[in-house]
Design a protein around this motif. Structure first.
Motif, PDB file in Angstrom:
ATOM      1  N   ASP A  48       0.868  -1.173   0.000  1.00  0.00           N
ATOM      2  CA  ASP A  48       0.000   0.000   0.000  1.00  0.00           C
ATOM      3  C   ASP A  48       0.908   1.227   0.000  1.00  0.00           C
ATOM      4  OD1 ASP A  48      -1.571   2.177   0.804  1.00  0.00           O
ATOM      5  OD2 ASP A  48      -2.971   0.885   1.870  1.00  0.00           O
ATOM      6  N   THR A  49       0.833   1.987  -1.094  1.00  0.00           N
ATOM      7  CA  THR A  49       1.782   3.098  -1.246  1.00  0.00           C
ATOM      8  C   THR A  49       1.592   4.159  -0.153  1.00  0.00           C
ATOM      9  OG1 THR A  49       0.272   4.059  -2.852  1.00  0.00           O
ATOM     10  CG2 THR A  49       2.123   2.816  -3.737  1.00  0.00           C
ATOM     11  N   ARG A  50       0.339   4.282   0.367  1.00  0.00           N
ATOM     12  CA  ARG A  50       0.127   5.299   1.426  1.00  0.00           C
ATOM     13  C   ARG A  50       0.859   4.882   2.702  1.00  0.00           C
ATOM     14  NH1 ARG A  50      -6.095   5.025   1.184  1.00  0.00           N
ATOM     15  NH2 ARG A  50      -5.322   2.941   0.864  1.00  0.00           N
ATOM     16  N   VAL A  51       0.727   3.574   3.059  1.00  0.00           N
ATOM     17  CA  VAL A  51       1.354   3.085   4.299  1.00  0.00           C
ATOM     18  C   VAL A  51       2.871   3.207   4.198  1.00  0.00           C
ATOM     19  CG1 VAL A  51       1.706   1.025   5.732  1.00  0.00           C
ATOM     20  CG2 VAL A  51      -0.562   1.510   4.779  1.00  0.00           C
ATOM     21  N   THR A  52       3.432   2.748   3.087  1.00  0.00           N
ATOM     22  CA  THR A  52       4.898   2.791   2.940  1.00  0.00           C
ATOM     23  C   THR A  52       5.383   4.226   2.750  1.00  0.00           C
ATOM     24  OG1 THR A  52       4.902   0.550   2.104  1.00  0.00           O
ATOM     25  CG2 THR A  52       6.835   1.875   1.572  1.00  0.00           C
ATOM     26  N   GLY A  53       4.561   5.044   2.081  1.00  0.00           N
ATOM     27  CA  GLY A  53       4.913   6.451   1.917  1.00  0.00           C
ATOM     28  C   GLY A  53       5.119   7.118   3.280  1.00  0.00           C
ATOM     29  N   LYS A 101      11.632   7.758  -2.105  1.00  0.00           N
ATOM     30  CA  LYS A 101      11.944   6.815  -3.190  1.00  0.00           C
ATOM     31  C   LYS A 101      10.698   6.538  -4.014  1.00  0.00           C
ATOM     32  CE  LYS A 101      16.105   6.332  -2.052  1.00  0.00           C
ATOM     33  NZ  LYS A 101      17.159   6.779  -2.960  1.00  0.00           N
ATOM     34  N   PRO A 102      10.885   6.244  -5.311  1.00  0.00           N
ATOM     35  CA  PRO A 102       9.721   5.848  -6.101  1.00  0.00           C
ATOM     36  C   PRO A 102       9.105   4.569  -5.523  1.00  0.00           C
ATOM     37  CG  PRO A 102      11.675   6.150  -7.486  1.00  0.00           C
ATOM     38  CD  PRO A 102      12.128   6.236  -6.067  1.00  0.00           C
ATOM     39  N   LEU A 103       7.771   4.512  -5.476  1.00  0.00           N
ATOM     40  CA  LEU A 103       7.084   3.331  -4.939  1.00  0.00           C
ATOM     41  C   LEU A 103       6.447   2.538  -6.079  1.00  0.00           C
ATOM     42  CD1 LEU A 103       5.333   5.001  -1.860  1.00  0.00           C
ATOM     43  CD2 LEU A 103       7.477   3.706  -1.914  1.00  0.00           C
ATOM     44  N   ILE A 104       6.579   1.221  -5.997  1.00  0.00           N
ATOM     45  CA  ILE A 104       5.950   0.347  -7.000  1.00  0.00           C
ATOM     46  C   ILE A 104       4.924  -0.480  -6.249  1.00  0.00           C
ATOM     47  CG2 ILE A 104       6.343  -1.449  -8.726  1.00  0.00           C
ATOM     48  CD1 ILE A 104       9.408  -0.901  -8.326  1.00  0.00           C
ATOM     49  N   ARG A 105       3.677  -0.429  -6.670  1.00  0.00           N
ATOM     50  CA  ARG A 105       2.637  -1.206  -5.977  1.00  0.00           C
ATOM     51  C   ARG A 105       2.832  -2.689  -6.276  1.00  0.00           C
ATOM     52  NH1 ARG A 105      -3.427  -0.235  -5.074  1.00  0.00           N
ATOM     53  NH2 ARG A 105      -3.686  -1.892  -3.551  1.00  0.00           N
ATOM     54  N   TYR A 106       2.928  -3.490  -5.209  1.00  0.00           N
ATOM     55  CA  TYR A 106       3.012  -4.950  -5.397  1.00  0.00           C
ATOM     56  C   TYR A 106       2.240  -5.599  -4.252  1.00  0.00           C
ATOM     57  CZ  TYR A 106       4.603  -9.651  -6.230  1.00  0.00           C
ATOM     58  OH  TYR A 106       4.612 -11.000  -6.484  1.00  0.00           O
ATOM     59  N   ASP A 107       0.993  -6.000  -4.525  1.00  0.00           N
ATOM     60  CA  ASP A 107       0.179  -6.587  -3.463  1.00  0.00           C
ATOM     61  C   ASP A 107      -0.256  -7.995  -3.852  1.00  0.00           C
ATOM     62  OD1 ASP A 107      -1.827  -6.300  -5.294  1.00  0.00           O
ATOM     63  OD2 ASP A 107      -2.768  -4.583  -4.306  1.00  0.00           O
ATOM     64  N   THR A 128      19.348  -4.557 -12.672  1.00  0.00           N
ATOM     65  CA  THR A 128      20.255  -3.405 -12.790  1.00  0.00           C
ATOM     66  C   THR A 128      20.060  -2.370 -11.680  1.00  0.00           C
ATOM     67  OG1 THR A 128      18.647  -2.385 -14.263  1.00  0.00           O
ATOM     68  CG2 THR A 128      20.475  -3.580 -15.307  1.00  0.00           C
ATOM     69  N   GLU A 129      18.989  -2.561 -10.863  1.00  0.00           N
ATOM     70  CA  GLU A 129      18.700  -1.571  -9.812  1.00  0.00           C
ATOM     71  C   GLU A 129      18.511  -2.290  -8.476  1.00  0.00           C
ATOM     72  OE1 GLU A 129      15.847   1.783 -11.166  1.00  0.00           O
ATOM     73  OE2 GLU A 129      15.207  -0.004 -12.219  1.00  0.00           O
ATOM     74  N   ALA A 130      18.666  -1.534  -7.391  1.00  0.00           N
ATOM     75  CA  ALA A 130      18.406  -2.098  -6.056  1.00  0.00           C
ATOM     76  C   ALA A 130      16.940  -1.848  -5.723  1.00  0.00           C
ATOM     77  CB  ALA A 130      19.309  -1.430  -5.026  1.00  0.00           C
ATOM     78  N   ILE A 131      16.164  -2.938  -5.647  1.00  0.00           N
ATOM     79  CA  ILE A 131      14.731  -2.805  -5.376  1.00  0.00           C
ATOM     80  C   ILE A 131      14.445  -3.378  -3.986  1.00  0.00           C
ATOM     81  CG2 ILE A 131      12.397  -3.367  -6.148  1.00  0.00           C
ATOM     82  CD1 ILE A 131      13.903  -1.793  -8.276  1.00  0.00           C
ATOM     83  N   ALA A 132      13.879  -2.546  -3.122  1.00  0.00           N
ATOM     84  CA  ALA A 132      13.499  -3.034  -1.788  1.00  0.00           C
ATOM     85  C   ALA A 132      12.065  -3.547  -1.835  1.00  0.00           C
ATOM     86  CB  ALA A 132      13.612  -1.895  -0.779  1.00  0.00           C
ATOM     87  N   LEU A 133      11.807  -4.641  -1.132  1.00  0.00           N
ATOM     88  CA  LEU A 133      10.441  -5.165  -1.006  1.00  0.00           C
ATOM     89  C   LEU A 133      10.020  -5.026   0.451  1.00  0.00           C
ATOM     90  CD1 LEU A 133       7.952  -6.884  -1.944  1.00  0.00           C
ATOM     91  CD2 LEU A 133       9.262  -8.905  -1.228  1.00  0.00           C
ATOM     92  N   VAL A 134       8.927  -4.312   0.684  1.00  0.00           N
ATOM     93  CA  VAL A 134       8.396  -4.208   2.052  1.00  0.00           C
ATOM     94  C   VAL A 134       6.913  -4.595   2.029  1.00  0.00           C
ATOM     95  CG1 VAL A 134       9.965  -2.308   2.691  1.00  0.00           C
ATOM     96  CG2 VAL A 134       7.672  -1.781   1.841  1.00  0.00           C
ATOM     97  N   SER A 135       6.370  -4.924   3.201  1.00  0.00           N
ATOM     98  CA  SER A 135       4.913  -5.065   3.308  1.00  0.00           C
ATOM     99  C   SER A 135       4.423  -3.938   4.212  1.00  0.00           C
ATOM    100  CB  SER A 135       4.539  -6.448   3.845  1.00  0.00           C
ATOM    101  OG  SER A 135       5.141  -6.660   5.094  1.00  0.00           O
ATOM    102  N   ASP A 136       3.128  -3.919   4.504  1.00  0.00           N
ATOM    103  CA  ASP A 136       2.611  -2.809   5.323  1.00  0.00           C
ATOM    104  C   ASP A 136       3.279  -2.796   6.694  1.00  0.00           C
ATOM    105  OD1 ASP A 136       1.000  -2.037   3.305  1.00  0.00           O
ATOM    106  OD2 ASP A 136      -0.884  -2.695   4.209  1.00  0.00           O
TER     107      ASP A 136
END
Ligand code: SAM
Length: 285
Positions: free
Chosen positions: A49-54, A64-70, A87-95
């Motif tokens: 949820d981009t709002r929670v992680t934002g 950081k740019p957020l990518i929605r992945y639910d 080619t990029e460092a992508i972090a994965l978080v949950s709520d």
């Protein structure tokens, strides 16, 4: 090999890959130094949820740019993230808490590994482990079973399937369903020690234990708010040093000799025929 070199230290430029980042389950003070480092230096963050992680990123001063992945993300959305992680460092978080644990991420991590993309994990808060450690229940063997099904029959079946496992069982539960689940547990396991850990790491954190019936009574009178980890200690009757006569006597109060012998044989490993013969004697007493 699919790994990030362990010598990589905080604040070095990040190597490309997928970083599984645990975040707090309530208390922001539980964010780890590594989580701050990766979230501040990655190229993008995949989140539920981009709002929670934002909000979390704002609190950390990371933009950081957020990518929605639910849970509903398509396979293609996952593959797009995996391609970027080459080619990029992508972090994965949950709520909150550890991604993948009753949260999205399993398919993404599997796809990344299969694609040869580096995957690394940043451990941190996880409600199941936090609940277990404060419950006082045995923790040498435990089984995390996630959320039980909502429907009564499916929930009873799921509990019955887990009944003979000699380990502490850990479930995620919601306030409105807690009493129903405790009642279902009480029917199956009247003597097992049960614990309810609520609002972990937050202001009203509590952990209460007792039998399922005692806890059901308490939470009927005091409807629980907030988030809950529900745990059941190992089955009393499966302890290897339990007295087989006692187990047989107890089983005979609700079942036939053959069924009682089969149940006690399963719990103790003692020969079923011997238990059947002993059961007949006990019944005749
Ligand atoms: N991935 C998360 C983790 O590592 O704990 C769990 C995500 S799952 C969708 C959310 C469930 O975890 C809640 O419904 C509750 O059962 C449990 N939970 C999360 N935070 C909690 C807390 N602070 N106290 C008790 N239980 C919590």
């Amino acid at each position: 090999m699919n790994t990030i070199a362990p010598e990589q230290t905080l604040s070095e430029p990040l190597r490309p890959g997928l970083y599984i980042v645990a975040t707090p389950i309530g208390n922001l003070g539980d964010v780890t130094l590594r989580a701050v480092d990766i979230l501040s230096n990655c190229d993008a963050v995949a989140c539920e949820d981009t709002r929670v992680t934002g909000k979390l990123l704002k609190h950390l001063g990371a933009h950081k740019p957020l990518i929605r992945y639910d849970d509903h993300a398509s396979e293609q959305a996952g593959l797009t993230i995996v391609e970027r992680a080459r080619t990029e460092a992508i972090a994965l978080v949950s709520d909150a808490g550890t991604p993948l644990i009753s949260d999205p991420g399993y398919r993404l991590v599997k796809a990344a590994r299969e694609a040869g993309v580096a995957v690394t994990t940043l451990p941190g808060a996880c409600a199941a482990i936090a609940g277990l450690t404060m419950s006082g229940l045995p923790n040498d063997r435990f089984l995390f079973a996630g959320f039980l099904p909502a429907k009564e029959k499916a929930r009873a079946d799921a509990l019955a399937e887990l009944a003979s496992i000699n380990a502490t069982l850990i479930f995620y539960e919601s306030g409105p369903r807690l009493v129903k689940t405790l009642n279902a547990m009480g029917e199956l396991w009247p003597t097992r020690e049960v614990a309810v850990a609520r609002e972990l790491t937050k202001l009203y954190e509590e952990c209460r234990s007792g039998t399922a019936a005692e806890l059901a009574e308490h939470y009927t009178a005091n409807p629980p708010k907030g988030e809950i980890v529900l745990m059941a200690g190992p089955p009393v009757e499966s302890a290897s040093d339990a007295d087989p006569d006692e187990l047989l006597r107890e089983a005979l109060t609700t079942m036939k000799v053959s069924q009682a012998a089969a149940q006690v044989a399963k719990a103790t490993g003692i020969d079923r025929k011997m238990l059947y013969a002993r059961g007949m004697e006990l019944k005749a007493e």
